[in-house]
Motif scaffolding. Structure first.
Motif, PDB file in Angstrom:
ATOM      1  N   ASN A 269     -48.473  23.077 -20.694  1.00 48.01           N
ATOM      2  CA  ASN A 269     -47.752  23.145 -21.953  1.00 48.01           C
ATOM      3  C   ASN A 269     -48.725  22.888 -23.098  1.00 48.01           C
ATOM      4  O   ASN A 269     -48.809  21.803 -23.638  1.00 48.01           O
ATOM      5  CB  ASN A 269     -46.624  22.089 -21.953  1.00 48.01           C
ATOM      6  CG  ASN A 269     -45.812  22.146 -23.227  1.00 48.01           C
ATOM      7  OD1 ASN A 269     -45.742  23.175 -23.872  1.00 48.01           O
ATOM      8  ND2 ASN A 269     -45.204  21.030 -23.581  1.00 48.01           N
ATOM      9  N   ASN A 270     -49.493  23.917 -23.448  1.00 46.92           N
ATOM     10  CA  ASN A 270     -50.472  23.764 -24.520  1.00 46.92           C
ATOM     11  C   ASN A 270     -49.892  24.051 -25.895  1.00 46.92           C
ATOM     12  O   ASN A 270     -50.502  23.740 -26.905  1.00 46.92           O
ATOM     13  CB  ASN A 270     -51.669  24.672 -24.255  1.00 46.92           C
ATOM     14  CG  ASN A 270     -52.447  24.200 -23.034  1.00 46.92           C
ATOM     15  OD1 ASN A 270     -53.130  23.203 -23.087  1.00 46.92           O
ATOM     16  ND2 ASN A 270     -52.289  24.905 -21.924  1.00 46.92           N
ATOM     17  N   ALA A 271     -48.723  24.683 -25.919  1.00 46.90           N
ATOM     18  CA  ALA A 271     -47.917  24.798 -27.142  1.00 46.90           C
ATOM     19  C   ALA A 271     -48.671  25.368 -28.335  1.00 46.90           C
ATOM     20  O   ALA A 271     -48.455  24.969 -29.468  1.00 46.90           O
ATOM     21  CB  ALA A 271     -47.337  23.436 -27.496  1.00 46.90           C
ATOM     22  N   PHE A 435     -41.897  23.054 -26.923  1.00 45.22           N
ATOM     23  CA  PHE A 435     -41.772  21.637 -27.263  1.00 45.22           C
ATOM     24  C   PHE A 435     -43.098  20.930 -27.006  1.00 45.22           C
ATOM     25  O   PHE A 435     -43.646  20.978 -25.902  1.00 45.22           O
ATOM     26  CB  PHE A 435     -40.664  21.014 -26.422  1.00 45.22           C
ATOM     27  CG  PHE A 435     -40.356  19.577 -26.741  1.00 45.22           C
ATOM     28  CD1 PHE A 435     -39.652  19.237 -27.880  1.00 45.22           C
ATOM     29  CD2 PHE A 435     -40.754  18.563 -25.880  1.00 45.22           C
ATOM     30  CE1 PHE A 435     -39.339  17.920 -28.171  1.00 45.22           C
ATOM     31  CE2 PHE A 435     -40.446  17.238 -26.155  1.00 45.22           C
ATOM     32  CZ  PHE A 435     -39.734  16.923 -27.307  1.00 45.22           C
ATOM     33  N   VAL A 436     -43.634  20.269 -28.015  1.00 47.76           N
ATOM     34  CA  VAL A 436     -44.915  19.566 -27.893  1.00 47.76           C
ATOM     35  C   VAL A 436     -44.631  18.117 -27.531  1.00 47.76           C
ATOM     36  O   VAL A 436     -43.901  17.417 -28.238  1.00 47.76           O
ATOM     37  CB  VAL A 436     -45.711  19.645 -29.208  1.00 47.76           C
ATOM     38  CG1 VAL A 436     -47.045  18.903 -29.066  1.00 47.76           C
ATOM     39  CG2 VAL A 436     -45.958  21.097 -29.597  1.00 47.76           C
ATOM     40  N   LEU A 437     -45.228  17.662 -26.425  1.00 44.99           N
ATOM     41  CA  LEU A 437     -45.051  16.288 -25.974  1.00 44.99           C
ATOM     42  C   LEU A 437     -46.423  15.620 -25.895  1.00 44.99           C
ATOM     43  O   LEU A 437     -47.312  16.093 -25.187  1.00 44.99           O
ATOM     44  CB  LEU A 437     -44.385  16.247 -24.599  1.00 44.99           C
ATOM     45  CG  LEU A 437     -44.285  14.859 -23.947  1.00 44.99           C
ATOM     46  CD1 LEU A 437     -43.407  13.932 -24.778  1.00 44.99           C
ATOM     47  CD2 LEU A 437     -43.757  14.981 -22.516  1.00 44.99           C
ATOM     48  N   THR A 438     -46.589  14.536 -26.644  1.00 47.66           N
ATOM     49  CA  THR A 438     -47.836  13.770 -26.586  1.00 47.66           C
ATOM     50  C   THR A 438     -47.502  12.306 -26.336  1.00 47.66           C
ATOM     51  O   THR A 438     -46.378  11.848 -26.544  1.00 47.66           O
ATOM     52  CB  THR A 438     -48.654  13.902 -27.885  1.00 47.66           C
ATOM     53  OG1 THR A 438     -47.940  13.303 -28.976  1.00 47.66           O
ATOM     54  CG2 THR A 438     -48.911  15.362 -28.216  1.00 47.66           C
ATOM     55  N   MET A 439     -48.494  11.563 -25.858  1.00 48.97           N
ATOM     56  CA  MET A 439     -48.333  10.139 -25.599  1.00 48.97           C
ATOM     57  C   MET A 439     -49.572   9.405 -26.073  1.00 48.97           C
ATOM     58  O   MET A 439     -50.692   9.897 -25.921  1.00 48.97           O
ATOM     59  CB  MET A 439     -48.137   9.863 -24.103  1.00 48.97           C
ATOM     60  CG  MET A 439     -46.918  10.506 -23.480  1.00 48.97           C
ATOM     61  SD  MET A 439     -46.777  10.007 -21.730  1.00 48.97           S
ATOM     62  CE  MET A 439     -45.609  11.232 -21.152  1.00 48.97           C
TER      63      MET A 439
END
Length: 609
Positions: A269-271, A435-439
């Motif tokens: 998922n590189n979005a 959808f961009v997901l980062t942590m």
């Protein structure tokens, strides 16, 4: 962000044990055959055969003729620096059986324990003034446990310790056969720098070794992994072996795969991010010494802009709220309409704007399903209201703490962790592949899991150590970027079993290498945390000396990038691969970088062009 983390020394309590006495007159009736079958399973427990069957960390072990408790030899092991002289062996056991582990010891601090029991791992310890003392502990194996690791060690900064006449008494384990070679090895869709692999499980295997061109590159417990650190447009050959306590199988049939051309990212998922991205946090809801920066004034260098912060109405509510900084605190704050228009303009220029949840003051604990559902509803409302691209999880403090007994990151049982994973998966399903997901966890929650996790071999450690690992692992297929905060941290042990301190290239190299190589969790070789792809990793640093402990100069940042992406400029830490596809850098924060005349962003732009 802006939270200090210093791993504490963990203390232990010596367990007390009781022995049940047989009632008089019933001796013949209660002498079960199982007791007669019990045997000492520890090999070379008297060290009469040197260090045969024992592995001691960092070459710390030796066999001496004095002092001894029995026979003519004993173990002498010496902690040096950050190594505590751990000596261990793996023993074959029977499932669902009870064992007694004991040893005679002397030394300032001496520990004895067992891991991989399948139930509750055990340990005990003592201080000795010079006389031999006996340590004893018991454990019961799990329903599928066929081997355990028994170990002894000293403590940091103490003198050598001695061990003799170590035994593990209980039912002998059935002979374990070396597993057959895995079958069905296949390669998925490669990226420019990685190849995903999967295979069929081998009966009796407890782990697998992955080989690239005959060289071992990974050790995993499952039947899939992604080999990273590869070169674009290059053909590779892979094989897999199966392992257990009896040994390693022959190699599987080889599978060939060719990596994609430079710039391709393949699956995941590189979005829509650029090959190398700069990530920064924007203080949108508060002001501090860095000053308020309007969204429209964020420099074009920033590819991912995380709005700091969405915070809960209470720690356990799950109800997240976000609003712009009040004008009394931020006189130059824009209006809501201007803010939304500026977000749309950034997105039109290819930038991603996310809501970051948590931060130093925003502890979030989704301990109930009601809190989970409130989280999904309230975060969705923020995303929809401002037209955002996704979510950044920046849980700090006690937001994620492992419950007692939650010892396997692959199948967490702590409700707050289970509910967070479910909530994020629901959001991802709602908004789809874009959808961009980062942590942005702290090292305390991630890399410290290499040493401490769950109840572990130590017992009593802070339950937050490694608590992000279940979340990262469960969401790895949905995860766009992980940017661990390599700052506000104490010294952390790397895969070289040496401690590394903030502020220099070595720290960032060692911490990043762990995420790109994978590592055993709490020293348990049956629980390997699999590597992430390099395109999922951005290195997190403070933008200036005012932004957090662990500021790293541009020269040291460049050294870290050179080592990770080119394997040049490496210092005392040697990486396990080379990752030209490393996604980039993250910083706290955009505001602090502007306060520092844009030094962080300029260095990134100069390096990646």
């Amino acid at each position: 962000m802006e939270r200090t983390r210093c791993p504490a020394r963990f203390t232990r309590a010596l367990a007390a044990f009781s022995v049940s006495l047989l009632a008089a007159g019933t001796l013949a009736a209660v002498a079960p055959a199982a007791v007669a079958a019990d045997t000492d399973l520890a090999r070379n427990g008297g060290f009469e055969s040197g260090l045969s069957d024992w592995a001691c960390s960092a070459g710390s072990g030796a066999v001496v003729s004095t002092p001894v408790h029995g026979g003519s030899s004993a173990l002498k092991a010496t902690p040096v620096g950050s190594d505590y002289a751990n000596c261990a062996q793996t023993v074959t056991v029977k499932p669902g059986s009870t064992y007694t582990l004991s040893a005679w010891v002397q030394g300032d601090y001496v520990y004895l324990g067992a891991t991989g029991t399948g139930t509750t791992d055990v340990s005990t310890w003592t201080q000795s003034s010079g006389a031999w003392k006996q340590l004893t502990t018991t454990f019961t194996t799990g329903s599928a446990t066929t081997s355990v690791s028994i170990w002894t060690h000293g403590w940091y900064g103490t003198s050598a310790y001695h061990v003799d006449d170590l035994s593990l008494v209980g039912p002998g384990g059935a002979p374990v056969a070396v597993p057959a070679a895995p079958t069905g090895l296949t390669a998925g869709t490669p990226t420019a720098t990685s190849v995903p692999l999967s295979w069929t499980a081998s009966s009796g295997a407890t782990g697998y070794q992955v080989y690239r061109g005959g060289t071992k590159v990974a050790a995993v417990t499952g039947t899939s992994t992604t080999v990273t650190g590869l070169t674009a447009s290059t053909a590779y050959s892979f094989q897999v072996t199966a392992t257990n306590s009896a040994g390693e199988s022959a190699k599987s049939a080889a599978v060939a795969a060719t990596t994609a051309a430079t710039g391709s990212t393949g699956g995941g998922n590189n979005a829509g991010l650029p090959d190398h991205a700069l990530v920064g946090y924007l203080h949108s809801s508060f002001a501090n010494g860095s000053g308020y920066t309007r969204m429209a004034d964020v420099p074009a260098s920033w590819d991912v802009i995380n709005l700091a912060f969405g915070e809960p109405t209470s720690v356990t509510s799950g109800d997240i709220r976000f609003s712009l900084c009040p004008v009394t605190e931020c006189p130059n704050v824009e209006s809501e309409a201007e803010f939304k228009a500026a977000i749309a303009a950034k997105q039109a220029a290819g930038k991603k704007v996310l809501i970051s949840i948590g931060g130093q003051n925003g502890q979030v604990q989704l301990s109930t399903t009601a809190a989970r559902d409130a989280f999904v509803t309230s975060v969705s409302k923020i995303i929809d209201t401002y037209g955002l691209n996704g979510l950044d999880i920046d849980f700090e403090g006690h937001s994620l703490s492992l419950n007692t007994g939650d010892t396997d990151f692959r199948s967490p049982t702590t409700p707050a962790i289970v509910n967070l994973i479910a909530a994020v998966k629901t959001l991802k399903a709602k908004y789809g592949s874009g959808f961009v997901l980062t942590m942005a966890p702290e090292t305390f929650f991630v890399q410290l899991g290499y040493q401490y996790y769950g109840s572990g071999p130590w017992g009593g450690q802070d339950p937050r150590a490694g608590a992000y690992l279940p979340v990262i692992h469960a969401l790895r297929d949905d995860l766009t970027l992980l940017h661990v905060q390599d700052y506000n941290s104490g010294s952390i042990m790397g895969l070289d079993n040496q401690y590394h301190s903030m502020g220099g290239a070595d720290f960032h190299i060692a911490m990043t290498d762990m995420m790109l190589t994978g590592f055993p969790v709490a020293g348990d070789q049956t629980k390997i945390f699999p590597a992430l792809r390099p395109d999922q990793i951005a290195v997190g640093l403070p933008a200036s000396t005012q932004a957090g402990n662990g500021y790293t100069t541009p020269a040291e940042v460049t050294k870290a990038l050179n080592c990770l992406t080119k394997k040049t400029d490496c210092g005392s830490y040697q990486t396990h691969g080379t990752w030209p596809g490393l996604r980039g850098l993250m910083t706290w924060s955009i505001n602090w970088d502007r306060f520092n005349n844009g030094e962080f962003a300029r260095n990134f732009d100069a390096y990646f062009g």
